[in-house]
Design an enzyme around this catalytic site. Structure first.
Site, PDB file in Angstrom:
ATOM      1  N   MET A  17     148.988 106.145  16.368  1.00  0.00           N
ATOM      2  CA  MET A  17     148.935 106.631  17.748  1.00  0.00           C
ATOM      3  C   MET A  17     150.186 106.190  18.484  1.00  0.00           C
ATOM      4  O   MET A  17     150.467 104.992  18.599  1.00  0.00           O
ATOM      5  CB  MET A  17     147.674 106.110  18.453  1.00  0.00           C
ATOM      6  CG  MET A  17     146.389 106.689  17.882  1.00  0.00           C
ATOM      7  SD  MET A  17     144.882 105.998  18.631  1.00  0.00           S
ATOM      8  CE  MET A  17     144.813 104.390  17.814  1.00  0.00           C
ATOM      9  N   CYS A  99     150.558 116.236  14.818  1.00  0.00           N
ATOM     10  CA  CYS A  99     150.835 115.961  16.225  1.00  0.00           C
ATOM     11  C   CYS A  99     151.253 117.243  16.952  1.00  0.00           C
ATOM     12  O   CYS A  99     152.168 117.944  16.504  1.00  0.00           O
ATOM     13  CB  CYS A  99     151.936 114.922  16.358  1.00  0.00           C
ATOM     14  SG  CYS A  99     152.308 114.478  18.069  1.00  0.00           S
ATOM     15  N   LYS A 138     148.926 113.715   6.818  1.00  0.00           N
ATOM     16  CA  LYS A 138     147.897 113.836   7.850  1.00  0.00           C
ATOM     17  C   LYS A 138     148.088 115.189   8.523  1.00  0.00           C
ATOM     18  O   LYS A 138     149.186 115.520   8.969  1.00  0.00           O
ATOM     19  CB  LYS A 138     148.002 112.721   8.891  1.00  0.00           C
ATOM     20  CG  LYS A 138     146.856 112.728   9.904  1.00  0.00           C
ATOM     21  CD  LYS A 138     146.890 111.475  10.778  1.00  0.00           C
ATOM     22  CE  LYS A 138     145.635 111.398  11.655  1.00  0.00           C
ATOM     23  NZ  LYS A 138     145.627 112.399  12.724  1.00  0.00           N
ATOM     24  N   HIS A 170     142.471 115.832  10.401  1.00  0.00           N
ATOM     25  CA  HIS A 170     141.895 115.837  11.748  1.00  0.00           C
ATOM     26  C   HIS A 170     141.123 117.146  11.866  1.00  0.00           C
ATOM     27  O   HIS A 170     141.711 118.220  11.828  1.00  0.00           O
ATOM     28  CB  HIS A 170     142.998 115.754  12.796  1.00  0.00           C
ATOM     29  CG  HIS A 170     142.492 115.599  14.197  1.00  0.00           C
ATOM     30  ND1 HIS A 170     143.213 114.963  15.177  1.00  0.00           N
ATOM     31  CD2 HIS A 170     141.333 115.981  14.779  1.00  0.00           C
ATOM     32  CE1 HIS A 170     142.520 114.979  16.310  1.00  0.00           C
ATOM     33  NE2 HIS A 170     141.371 115.598  16.080  1.00  0.00           N
ATOM     34  N   GLY A 211     138.872 112.428  13.757  1.00  0.00           N
ATOM     35  CA  GLY A 211     138.536 113.246  14.922  1.00  0.00           C
ATOM     36  C   GLY A 211     137.109 113.043  15.385  1.00  0.00           C
ATOM     37  O   GLY A 211     136.168 113.333  14.639  1.00  0.00           O
ATOM     38  N   GLY A 212     136.943 112.508  16.596  1.00  0.00           N
ATOM     39  CA  GLY A 212     135.626 112.408  17.206  1.00  0.00           C
ATOM     40  C   GLY A 212     134.733 111.318  16.648  1.00  0.00           C
ATOM     41  O   GLY A 212     133.537 111.285  16.963  1.00  0.00           O
TER      42      GLY A 212
END
Length: 336
Positions: A17, A99, A138, A170, A211-212
């Site tokens: 991140m 990204c 990723k 993701h 994700g989530g």
């Protein structure tokens, strides 16, 4: 550390991140879990190869298992950057194909690469040929108006053929126009079943889902459903103790539980060394604000650090004072 150790650690990982998972953040997270795989912020290949920004590769050996994430789209440049990453001690080099920020798009890398799986395959192959470190990817399930059910299998087939044996997906599309990076983390719907289906299509590919995911309970359910790994982003940053303190036992099946209090105490020598080297306290403590999230005293902990850590001369004594905001309340609760 051999590359298979990074693969074993990928059963649970923290997401790369930007502006968050710097070396100080990773060192803190390592005090909470000895086995979870940690990722760097994305480092661009041009910054390393053309800009000579090798300081971006700096990390403490105690952070391992840790992986380097690269951004780029030029196979030769990524191969050179991978060599620099391997020389710096990273056993895994991860290519960012997820990204969605404008800055990343302008560099023709990140999620925009989902449109060109052949180029991604060339990048993976070039990096594989250049280093012994494991090359991973990723990605998103697709971008814009792409049909993920068509795009994602083709994308994975290409990178697998190029030598990628591990991928983190993701489970959302990225919308390159019309949504901000923040909105791209929440607005596009999650599609966990599609990621599960990819595991059926590619049984030999190590697939982690991202994700989530906000709890270890969710992580355990996804692993039990047949996925190889789970990557957690914002929850691991904002509530790190909730995610990481029991991860070694629950996810990896070995190792003692840890505590946020002990992590703070073990951080003190690291903080002192950082200050002696000319660093500022807030560079570290900004990543510690969520350590006691949801617990009595958390507000006092955050306020003490937020208000004091940027002041000239702030040092470990401020962290001690902030910790008392939590431990004093815990002692009072036991006495009742």
């Amino acid at each position: 550390m051999p590359t298979n150790a990074a693969t074993a650690a990928a059963k649970l990982s923290t997401a790369p991140m930007m502006d968050w998972t710097d070396r100080h953040c990773r060192f803190i997270h390592r005090q909470l879990s000895r086995q979870t795989l940690l990722y760097t912020e994305m480092v661009t290949a041009p910054a390393l190869v053309r800009g000579g920004a090798l300081h971006l590769l700096a990390h403490d050996p105690a952070e391992h298992p840790v992986a380097l994430q690269l951004g780029g789209s030029d196979p030769k440049e990524l191969a050179k950057a991978a060599r620099l990453g391997e020389a710096a001690g990273y056993p895994e080099i991860n290519l960012n194909c997820g990204c969605p920020s404008d800055r990343v798009q302008s560099g023709t890398f990140g999620a925009v690469l989902m449109r060109d799986p052949a180029l991604v395959a060339d990048c993976v192959a070039a990096m594989r040929a250049a280093v012994d470190a494991e090359i991973t990817v990723k990605c998103r399930i697709g971008v814009d108006d792409q049909n993920p059910n068509v795009v994602l299998p083709e994308f994975l087939a290409r990178i697998v053929a190029a030598g990628c044996e591990r991928v983190t997906i993701h489970a959302r599309k990225a919308w390159l126009k019309g949504l901000s990076p923040k909105e791209n983390r929440d607005v596009p719907p999650l599609d966990y079943p599609l990621v599960m289906q990819m595991k059926e299509y590619f049984p030999n590919l190590h697939i982690s889902i991202n994700g989530g995911i906000t709890s270890l309970d969710q992580a355990e359910q996804l692993l039990e459903a047949g996925l190889d790994g789970v990557m957690i982003g914002r929850a691991a940053y904002h509530q790190p103790a909730d995610i990481l303190c029991t991860a070694d036992r629950r996810i990896f099946g070995s190792g003692p539980d840890t505590s946020a209090e002990d992590a703070v105490r073990t951080m003190l020598p690291y903080i002192e060394a950082h200050l002696r080297a000319g660093g500022r306290l807030h560079q570290i403590t900004r990543h510690m604000l969520g350590l006691f999230a949801g617990r009595p005293g958390a507000r006092g902990w955050r306020r003490t650090l937020s208000e004091g850590a940027t002041k000239p001369g702030a040092g470990p004594e401020l962290v001690h004072a902030a910790l008392l905001q939590v431990t004093a309340l815990a002692s009072d609760a036991k006495a009742v």
